[in-house]
Design an enzyme around this catalytic site. Structure first.
Site, PDB file in Angstrom:
ATOM      1  N   GLU A   1       0.825  -1.215   0.000  1.00 35.55           N
ATOM      2  CA  GLU A   1       0.000   0.000   0.000  1.00 35.55           C
ATOM      3  C   GLU A   1       0.857   1.262   0.000  1.00 35.55           C
ATOM      4  O   GLU A   1       0.520   2.259   0.629  1.00 35.55           O
ATOM      5  CB  GLU A   1      -0.940   0.028   1.219  1.00 35.55           C
ATOM      6  CG  GLU A   1      -2.287  -0.508   0.921  1.00 35.55           C
ATOM      7  CD  GLU A   1      -2.755  -0.094  -0.455  1.00 35.55           C
ATOM      8  OE1 GLU A   1      -3.042  -0.996  -1.236  1.00 35.55           O
ATOM      9  OE2 GLU A   1      -2.797   1.103  -0.767  1.00 35.55           O
TER      10      GLU A   1
HETATM   11  C1  LIG Z   1       2.317  -9.807   0.244  1.00 35.69           C
HETATM   12  C2  LIG Z   1       2.088  -8.679  -0.699  1.00 35.69           C
HETATM   13  C3  LIG Z   1       0.793  -8.321  -1.024  1.00 35.69           C
HETATM   14  C4  LIG Z   1       0.570  -7.288  -1.939  1.00 35.69           C
HETATM   15  N1  LIG Z   1      -0.714  -6.996  -2.334  1.00 35.69           N
HETATM   16  C5  LIG Z   1      -0.906  -6.177  -3.405  1.00 35.69           C
HETATM   17  C6  LIG Z   1      -2.199  -6.022  -4.002  1.00 35.69           C
HETATM   18  O1  LIG Z   1      -3.189  -6.579  -3.535  1.00 35.69           O
HETATM   19  N2  LIG Z   1      -2.305  -5.264  -5.117  1.00 35.69           N
HETATM   20  C7  LIG Z   1      -1.241  -4.628  -5.667  1.00 35.69           C
HETATM   21  O2  LIG Z   1      -1.399  -3.984  -6.687  1.00 35.69           O
HETATM   22  N3  LIG Z   1      -0.001  -4.719  -5.105  1.00 35.69           N
HETATM   23  C8  LIG Z   1       0.189  -5.483  -4.003  1.00 35.69           C
HETATM   24  N4  LIG Z   1       1.436  -5.617  -3.442  1.00 35.69           N
HETATM   25  C9  LIG Z   1       2.522  -4.849  -3.998  1.00 35.69           C
HETATM   26  C10 LIG Z   1       3.006  -3.739  -3.065  1.00 35.69           C
HETATM   27  O3  LIG Z   1       2.068  -2.727  -2.962  1.00 35.69           O
HETATM   28  C11 LIG Z   1       4.375  -3.266  -3.595  1.00 35.69           C
HETATM   29  O4  LIG Z   1       5.289  -4.320  -3.362  1.00 35.69           O
HETATM   30  C12 LIG Z   1       4.838  -1.980  -2.940  1.00 35.69           C
HETATM   31  O5  LIG Z   1       4.008  -0.911  -3.285  1.00 35.69           O
HETATM   32  C13 LIG Z   1       6.285  -1.638  -3.315  1.00 35.69           C
HETATM   33  O6  LIG Z   1       6.518  -1.780  -4.676  1.00 35.69           O
HETATM   34  P1  LIG Z   1       7.751  -2.663  -5.185  1.00 35.69           P
HETATM   35  O7  LIG Z   1       7.676  -3.970  -4.493  1.00 35.69           O
HETATM   36  O8  LIG Z   1       7.750  -2.689  -6.663  1.00 35.69           O
HETATM   37  O9  LIG Z   1       9.014  -1.902  -4.654  1.00 35.69           O
HETATM   38  P2  LIG Z   1       9.772  -0.706  -5.415  1.00 35.69           P
HETATM   39  O10 LIG Z   1       8.774   0.278  -5.906  1.00 35.69           O
HETATM   40  O11 LIG Z   1      10.701  -1.285  -6.403  1.00 35.69           O
HETATM   41  O12 LIG Z   1      10.594  -0.057  -4.233  1.00 35.69           O
HETATM   42  C14 LIG Z   1      11.824  -0.602  -3.752  1.00 35.69           C
HETATM   43  C15 LIG Z   1      12.381   0.301  -2.654  1.00 35.69           C
HETATM   44  O13 LIG Z   1      12.634   1.598  -3.205  1.00 35.69           O
HETATM   45  C16 LIG Z   1      11.996   2.583  -2.420  1.00 35.69           C
HETATM   46  N5  LIG Z   1      11.557   3.682  -3.278  1.00 35.69           N
HETATM   47  C17 LIG Z   1      10.873   3.620  -4.442  1.00 35.69           C
HETATM   48  N6  LIG Z   1      10.639   4.843  -4.901  1.00 35.69           N
HETATM   49  C18 LIG Z   1      11.130   5.703  -4.005  1.00 35.69           C
HETATM   50  C19 LIG Z   1      11.193   7.122  -3.909  1.00 35.69           C
HETATM   51  N7  LIG Z   1      10.642   7.922  -4.821  1.00 35.69           N
HETATM   52  N8  LIG Z   1      11.827   7.662  -2.847  1.00 35.69           N
HETATM   53  C20 LIG Z   1      12.365   6.878  -1.884  1.00 35.69           C
HETATM   54  N9  LIG Z   1      12.337   5.543  -1.926  1.00 35.69           N
HETATM   55  C21 LIG Z   1      11.725   4.962  -2.975  1.00 35.69           C
HETATM   56  C22 LIG Z   1      10.808   1.886  -1.780  1.00 35.69           C
HETATM   57  O14 LIG Z   1      10.386   2.563  -0.607  1.00 35.69           O
HETATM   58  C23 LIG Z   1      11.407   0.513  -1.501  1.00 35.69           C
HETATM   59  O15 LIG Z   1      12.109   0.538  -0.286  1.00 35.69           O
HETATM   60  C24 LIG Z   1       1.669  -6.596  -2.498  1.00 35.69           C
HETATM   61  C25 LIG Z   1       2.970  -6.938  -2.113  1.00 35.69           C
HETATM   62  C26 LIG Z   1       3.181  -7.976  -1.261  1.00 35.69           C
HETATM   63  C27 LIG Z   1       4.608  -8.365  -0.940  1.00 35.69           C
END
Ligand SMILES: Cc1cc2nc3c(=O)[nH]c(=O)nc-3n(C[C@H](O)[C@H](O)[C@H](O)COP(=O)(O)OP(=O)(O)OC[C@H]3O[C@@H](n4cnc5c(N)ncnc54)[C@H](O)[C@@H]3O)c2cc1C
Length: 596
Positions: free
Chosen positions: A443
């Site tokens: 989220e």
């Molecule tokens: C168990 C689980 C359930 C989930 N359920 C859903 C769901 O129902 N629907 C859905 O759509 N998604 C879902 N997600 C996805 C989840 O919302 C994302 O994993 C999350 O938003 C982070 O995206 P990412 O994993 O691609 O990380 P990334 O976006 O690649 O981020 C990696 C790191 O970089 C940091 N970062 C990125 N951009 C910035 C910035 N501008 N400034 C500072 N730091 C930054 C982040 O904080 C993080 O620490 C789920 C994930 C999991 C693991």
């Protein structure tokens, strides 16, 4: 044995003594008839459902997990989940705070919030199935066409169908502007949607007859980036014109993610292969529409960690009273026994009180915020609605990040109370730590929440929303500052209020010169403002507890002890956070990337 007792007394304290919600609701025509007795009766029943139906499935659901049939693509949740869901539907629980026009019971969101805290304590993984449905309901209620509302809302409200949010793709999570899933317009006004979504919670399961996926995708003429994203409803089974369920749509679960916690919830890779969907809201404005669901989900995620904090605390207290190790530093407390209970040791108490204060502070903040949400949605006065909406916007990232960071600390402390037994699966404590960890990530990660708070909600509006909240604090300080017995709470609250004002101005000035300064300070800043909200609410609770401490009810004595612990042992963390926030971004950015 693990245990869970719904914290009804503390919920009632927050609802009726701290926030006097019945008086608030009297001003809202749609909720004017709801009194304290009705709310308490609903929560008592809800607590029974949580403790008796869901809680017994928590550890077994974690051990068993979900299973994907690779031929049919059906996902079977752990044993007992389907039956529990049937009872939930039978009890009318999905409809609690939904619109009566679609079969809802029309109760305030505040009641639903308290009910969900208990569900989350009992079983976070199970609770995510109906939790996401509620978010989908909110989104379609706000942005669906009349036809979409007719087809989908009553089924989501009854719980016959569940919902999901399909945003994330393999190459994009935070940066949704990069998403690639395509939507091709068809002659009949529908769209064929093709792409891959990952990490979709409750994406596939057998609990309900149908699943309503809310999917973000791009139209062929979409502008690049986040301004070119549209929102679609893609049902698992097509819906016939009369509302009945038809053939399977071309969306299925390709694989289940293997993950650290919430094993009972199916986290799915979803394949869309020309799946038929209908547009929700305006073309290219999907992200704004989806934000209705995302904001609801952010409050919901904070509530997940609140629930885990409470249940972890309850179990750790029971263990600490029972487990005997070593003698108290001040001499034996149970001389007839071979050792004293570990609750005599100061640091065990510190861990327990930390979890307790995070639960009680988190509960007060979450319920306070959702009362504002009810005002935003149902108050007849437009100015009140606007003011409440601003406050909800300000507090949402704090609830999501501060309560989930605290939940991680609290569950970890509670596991520590168990010593080595906390690390062993059968006690259930390591599960709380694993389940709590995801709440800081999904989220929008907590970093992203902090950027939203400092960058958008505070500096983005010249501090207007923060000032309005600060005014409430200042008024309280002014009113109660005259009371001698309130000084121990009022002085640190007023002091922190001043410091937040100064820190915000300083960060705003720095950000003019270098935008990275926001990113260098935002995480610490959010925690400082989180403490400000806790200090404000704890000071208000202290006033009530002081007034009633001679009533003979030990509840108020315990409340005062917890509040004093908070002010003495947790709030001072803000001094170091302010220092690190002020230290600026240079120490983070100075090192060349190649040197990492
Ligand atoms: C168990 C689980 C359930 C989930 N359920 C859903 C769901 O129902 N629907 C859905 O759509 N998604 C879902 N997600 C996805 C989840 O919302 C994302 O994993 C999350 O938003 C982070 O995206 P990412 O994993 O691609 O990380 P990334 O976006 O690649 O981020 C990696 C790191 O970089 C940091 N970062 C990125 N951009 C910035 C910035 N501008 N400034 C500072 N730091 C930054 C982040 O904080 C993080 O620490 C789920 C994930 C999991 C693991």
């Amino acid at each position: 044995m693990a245990q869970y007792n719904p914290p009804l007394r503390d919920l009632q304290f927050v609802l009726h003594e701290l926030l006097d919600v019945s008086s608030e609701f009297k001003q809202m025509p749609s909720h004017a008839d709801i009194d304290a007795d009705t709310i308490n009766a609903v929560l008592e029943e809800g607590g029974k459902f949580a403790a008796e139906v869901l809680f017994p499935l928590n550890i077994s659901g974690d051990a068993e997990g979900c299973k994907l049939d690779k031929v049919t693509h059906e996902v079977t949740p752990p044993t007992g989940f389907k039956e529990a869901y049937a009872k939930y539907v039978e009890g009318g629980w999905p409809a609690l705070s939904c619109d009566p026009e679609y079969g809802g019971q029309g109760l305030p969101h505040t009641v639903n919030q308290c009910f969900y805290e208990m569900l989350n304590s009992a079983n976070q993984a199970w609770t995510m199935y109906p939790g996401l449905s509620h978010g989908a309901y909110e989104c379609l209620h706000a942005h669906g066409t009349e036809e979409q509302k007719r087809l989908y809302l009553t089924k989501l409200v009854s719980g016959e169908w569940t919902g999901t949010m399909c945003l994330t793709e393999p190459h994009c999570g935070t940066d949704l502007g990069m998403l690639r899933t395509k939507a091709e317009p068809q002659a009949d006004g529908t769209y064929k949607i093709t792409g891959q979504k990952i990490f979709i919670s409750a994406g596939e399961h057998t609990l309900a007859e149908n699943i309503v996926h809310l999917v973000l995708a791009r139209l062929p003429d979409a502008p690049a980036g986040s301004k070119g994203i549209s929102l679609f409803i893609v049902p698992k089974f097509h819906i016939n014109a009369d509302g009945s369920v038809g053939e399977r749509n071309a969306i299925h679960c390709g694989a289940l993610e293997h993950k650290m916690g919430i094993h009972g919830n199916s986290t799915c890779q979803m394949i869309l292969d020309g799946a038929v969907g209908t547009l929700v809201g305006q073309p290219h404005k999907g992200l704004a529409a989806m934000f209705v669901m995302m904001n609801a989900a952010r409050l919901g995620v904070g509530n997940q960690s609140l629930g885990l904090t409470e249940v972890a605390y309850q179990n750790a207290v029971a263990y600490a009273k029972d487990r005997m190790q070593m003698r108290s530093l001040t001499g034996p407390k149970s001389p007839d026994k071979p050792a004293d209970s570990i609750i005599v040791h100061p640091d065990v108490r510190k861990m327990l009180l930390t979890a307790r204060a995070f639960a009680e502070g988190g509960r007060a903040l979450a319920v306070y915020t959702v009362v504002q949400l009810d005002k935003e949605l149902s108050h007849p006065d437009e100015d009140v609605r606007k003011e409440a909406a601003d406050e909800v916007a300000l507090l949402t990232p704090i609830i999501k990040a501060f309560i989930t960071d605290n939940g991680w600390l609290a569950t970890s402390h509670c596991m520590q109370v168990y010593g080595g037994h906390g690390y062993i699966h059968e006690w259930g404590m390591e599960q709380y730590v694993r389940d709590a960890r995801i709440n800081m990530i999904y989220e929008g990660t907590n970093t992203v929440q902090s950027l939203d708070l400092l960058g958008r909600k505070i500096l983005g509006d010249n501090g207007k929303k923060l000032k309005a909240f600060g005014k409430k604090i200042a008024e309280f300080v002014e009113e109660e500052g005259v009371r001698e017995d309130m000084q121990e709470f009022i002085n640190p609250l007023a002091d922190l209020g001043d410091k937040v004002t100064k820190l915000t101005t300083e960060l705003g000035m720095k950000a003019f010169g270098n935008a990275d300064e926001v990113g260098g300070a935002s995480v610490d800043y959010l925690r400082v403002v989180g403490h400000l909200t806790f200090a404000y609410l704890f000071a208000r609770m202290a006033k009530i507890a002081l007034d009633k401490q001679n009533s003979g009810d030990p509840f108020y004595t315990a409340k005062l002890h917890t509040i004093r612990f908070y002010f003495a042992k947790l709030l001072p963390e803000t001094a170091s956070l302010i220092r690190t926030a002020r230290a600026g971004v240079a120490p983070l950015m100075a090192m060349d990337e190649a040197l990492f």
